[in-house]
Design a protein around this motif. Structure first.
Motif, PDB file in Angstrom:
ATOM      1  N   UNK A 106      -7.401  -2.947  -8.783  1.00 45.18           N
ATOM      2  CA  UNK A 106      -8.426  -1.698  -8.707  1.00 45.18           C
ATOM      3  C   UNK A 106      -8.774  -1.707  -8.270  1.00 45.18           C
ATOM      4  N   UNK A 107      -9.109   0.597  -8.659  1.00 42.32           N
ATOM      5  CA  UNK A 107      -9.155   0.899  -7.283  1.00 42.32           C
ATOM      6  C   UNK A 107     -10.081   0.609  -6.505  1.00 42.32           C
ATOM      7  N   UNK A 108     -11.018  -0.585  -6.332  1.00 36.30           N
ATOM      8  CA  UNK A 108     -11.930  -0.784  -5.455  1.00 36.30           C
ATOM      9  C   UNK A 108     -11.006  -1.415  -4.377  1.00 36.30           C
ATOM     10  N   UNK A 109     -10.602  -2.109  -5.137  1.00 35.93           N
ATOM     11  CA  UNK A 109      -9.216  -3.649  -4.310  1.00 35.93           C
ATOM     12  C   UNK A 109      -8.815  -2.235  -3.096  1.00 35.93           C
ATOM     13  N   UNK A 110      -8.514  -1.246  -3.139  1.00 40.80           N
ATOM     14  CA  UNK A 110      -7.639  -0.276  -1.905  1.00 40.80           C
ATOM     15  C   UNK A 110      -8.723  -0.662  -0.341  1.00 40.80           C
ATOM     16  N   UNK A 111     -10.645  -0.513  -1.432  1.00 43.20           N
ATOM     17  CA  UNK A 111     -11.387  -1.165  -0.278  1.00 43.20           C
ATOM     18  C   UNK A 111     -11.679  -2.370   0.588  1.00 43.20           C
ATOM     19  N   UNK A 112     -11.565  -3.325  -0.704  1.00 46.85           N
ATOM     20  CA  UNK A 112     -10.614  -4.498   0.559  1.00 46.85           C
ATOM     21  C   UNK A 112      -9.790  -4.225   1.101  1.00 46.85           C
ATOM     22  N   UNK A 155      -2.535  12.435  -4.661  1.00 48.14           N
ATOM     23  CA  UNK A 155      -2.863  11.024  -5.126  1.00 48.14           C
ATOM     24  C   UNK A 155      -2.364  10.201  -4.441  1.00 48.14           C
ATOM     25  N   UNK A 156      -0.565  10.411  -3.625  1.00 49.61           N
ATOM     26  CA  UNK A 156      -0.287   9.644  -2.465  1.00 49.61           C
ATOM     27  C   UNK A 156      -1.273   9.799  -1.225  1.00 49.61           C
ATOM     28  N   UNK A 157      -2.112  10.409  -1.503  1.00 48.28           N
ATOM     29  CA  UNK A 157      -2.877  10.983   0.331  1.00 48.28           C
ATOM     30  C   UNK A 157      -4.070   9.557   0.319  1.00 48.28           C
ATOM     31  N   UNK A 158      -4.360   9.991  -0.926  1.00 50.83           N
ATOM     32  CA  UNK A 158      -5.849   9.399  -1.921  1.00 50.83           C
ATOM     33  C   UNK A 158      -5.503   8.074  -1.545  1.00 50.83           C
ATOM     34  N   UNK A 211       0.894  -1.486  -0.063  1.00 45.66           N
ATOM     35  CA  UNK A 211      -0.006  -0.306  -0.236  1.00 45.66           C
ATOM     36  C   UNK A 211       1.255   1.490   0.022  1.00 45.66           C
ATOM     37  N   UNK A 212       2.037   1.642   1.129  1.00 44.59           N
ATOM     38  CA  UNK A 212       2.553   2.640   1.242  1.00 44.59           C
ATOM     39  C   UNK A 212       3.723   2.729  -1.191  1.00 44.59           C
ATOM     40  N   UNK A 213       4.254   1.932  -1.013  1.00 45.50           N
ATOM     41  CA  UNK A 213       4.745   2.122  -1.968  1.00 45.50           C
ATOM     42  C   UNK A 213       4.005   1.844  -3.134  1.00 45.50           C
ATOM     43  N   UNK A 214       2.472   1.498  -3.087  1.00 39.94           N
ATOM     44  CA  UNK A 214       1.237   2.458  -4.732  1.00 39.94           C
ATOM     45  C   UNK A 214       1.487   3.350  -4.387  1.00 39.94           C
ATOM     46  N   UNK A 215       1.360   3.975  -3.042  1.00 42.64           N
ATOM     47  CA  UNK A 215       1.001   5.706  -2.603  1.00 42.64           C
ATOM     48  C   UNK A 215       2.713   6.443  -3.488  1.00 42.64           C
ATOM     49  N   UNK A 216       3.318   5.552  -2.675  1.00 35.25           N
ATOM     50  CA  UNK A 216       4.595   6.518  -3.012  1.00 35.25           C
ATOM     51  C   UNK A 216       5.316   6.550  -4.812  1.00 35.25           C
ATOM     52  N   UNK A 276       1.142   3.710 -11.704  1.00 38.95           N
ATOM     53  CA  UNK A 276       1.611   4.336 -10.574  1.00 38.95           C
ATOM     54  C   UNK A 276       1.553   2.848  -9.703  1.00 38.95           C
ATOM     55  N   UNK A 277       0.799   1.697 -10.233  1.00 45.14           N
ATOM     56  CA  UNK A 277       0.716   0.108  -9.763  1.00 45.14           C
ATOM     57  C   UNK A 277       2.019  -0.848 -10.675  1.00 45.14           C
ATOM     58  N   UNK A 278       2.157  -0.271 -11.699  1.00 44.53           N
ATOM     59  CA  UNK A 278       2.744  -0.547 -12.718  1.00 44.53           C
ATOM     60  C   UNK A 278       4.338  -0.458 -11.884  1.00 44.53           C
ATOM     61  N   UNK A 279       4.443   0.523 -11.491  1.00 45.38           N
ATOM     62  CA  UNK A 279       6.065   0.957 -10.883  1.00 45.38           C
ATOM     63  C   UNK A 279       5.885   1.047  -9.227  1.00 45.38           C
TER      64      UNK A 279
END
Length: 391
Positions: free
Chosen positions: A310-316, A195-198, A183-188, A299-302
């Motif tokens: 998916x964005x919904x996977x952050x909810x999961x 969007x990092x905060x999002x 999660x932190x890696x995706x945000x960074x 960002x996910x690829x990076x």
């Protein structure tokens, strides 16, 4: 007063708001009887009145209700749906199913000719041609609602789609749960600070995508460390639709981890109360499709995460974190804003058995501790007895 021609009368139902108005068409049949039909929209009423006048002008009679088609009923039904209190997303889904699956098959069918066997055959053909269980269920539901309206209006004796089961195993899209490090890696890896905060907020609070897009600065309470979820911004058919409610029609206050509050404070610092917390890079409302394509997927690829994330996977992910920390199902339900505990358990129930095993282990620890304590007490009592005997 005698009714010579078809007339349209506007009638307001008790209450207020859209969907509380009906349009009555009155006309005199060839037998001299005055008849009335009610419609949800003026357009549908006008169409019926015009058809009545045209039939009379040609020396005929308005076709009997039994000669109406499924397409006729569908047009009236979707008019009522559009004027109802349903969400824009729901209305869009109904229109899509009607346009894609129901009308092409049933539009020209006379209502009186539709049989249960016909509906079952249709669903079987959809299955044979590769339509998924969800698509078949939605199509059956829309047809049932259309035929239900026809039955209520007296256009057909019964609803042929009522009680029809759709067989098949549901195919669920695999949920992805990120670890805290991922999660932190995706945000960074995000290209903008907002969007990092999002990502961090979504991955720890479980806010839905529409709730994130619709969040305003006034709904962020830095003093209590909570976000009040009370409105959404949904992308429907390429347009953004503001909805003054959540998916379940209930507001909720969601706690934000204390470590994220400084980031949120910086984000809303210069915003007016009605400003969106998250926007596009140019400051306009956040479109989910554009955000995913231009920011989230790169960002996910990076970050080396699966391309299907998916964005919904952050909810999961947020739900999995809560459960791993021992969150009670009811607490998880409230934070995620589910309408019932059944939804929470059906979605995340497979994550709870691990906690159940931990709980069983803790019960064993309590029992062992109790036994050891009981043995120690017995030993002490025996020592006291021996001492008293010797004395």
């Amino acid at each position: 007063m005698p009714v010579k021609n078809a007339s349209i009368t506007r009638r307001r139902l008790p209450g207020s708001g859209p969907g509380r108005v009906r349009w009555d068409v009155r006309w005199r049949s060839r037998s001299g009887r005055v008849k009335t039909k009610t419609f949800a929209s003026k357009g549908a009423a006008r169409e019926f009145a015009d058809a009545t006048e045209a039939a009379k002008a040609n020396g005929g009679e308005l076709p009997d209700a039994g000669d109406r088609t499924v397409g006729d009923a569908a047009a009236v039904w979707i008019d009522e749906v559009r004027s109802s209190a349903r969400t824009a997303k729901t209305i869009d889904n109904y229109e899509s199913v009607l346009r894609t699956h129901v009308v092409p098959e049933w539009g020209t069918w006379p209502l009186k000719n539709v049989r249960k066997s016909d509906v079952r055959s249709w669903l079987a053909r959809m299955d044979k041609h590769g339509a998924g269980l969800s698509t078949r269920k939605q199509s059956r539901t829309v047809l049932r609602l259309v035929l239900g309206l026809a039955a209520d209006r007296g256009w057909v004796g019964s609803n042929a789609a009522e009680g029809i089961r759709v067989e098949g195993a549901p195919v669920r899209q695999e949920m992805l749960f990120l670890t805290a490090d991922q999660l932190v890696a995706l945000a960074d890896a995000m290209d903008e600070e907002q969007y990092r905060v999002l990502v961090m907020v979504a991955g720890t609070t479980g806010l839905r995508a529409a709730e994130i897009a619709g969040l305003r600065a006034r709904s962020v309470d830095l003093r209590t460390g909570t976000i009040t979820v009370c409105e959404t911004l949904v992308e429907v058919g390429g347009r953004l639709v503001q909805q003054e409610h959540t998916k379940t029609k209930r507001n909720r206050a969601v706690p934000v981890p204390a470590s994220l509050l400084p980031d949120l404070a910086a984000l809303v610092k210069d915003k007016q109360p009605g400003d969106r917390v998250w926007t596009s890079p140019t400051g306009s409302d956040l479109r989910r499709s554009a955000f995913m394509a231009k920011h989230y997927k790169p960002a996910a690829a990076k970050a080396g995460l699966p391309p299907e994330l998916r964005l919904h996977d952050l909810r999961h992910t947020a739900a999995a974190i809560l459960i791993s920390l021992g969150g009670h199902p009811l607490s998880v339900k409230e934070r995620l804003g589910h309408s019932s505990i059944e939804i929470t358990l059906n979605t995340y129930g497979h994550l709870f058995p691990a906690l159940d095993e931990q709980l069983t282990g803790k019960v064993d620890d309590v029992l062992r501790s109790a036994k050891e304590s009981d043995g120690a007490d017995i030993g002490a009592d025996e020592a006291d007895v021996d001492s008293d005997y010797d004395a």
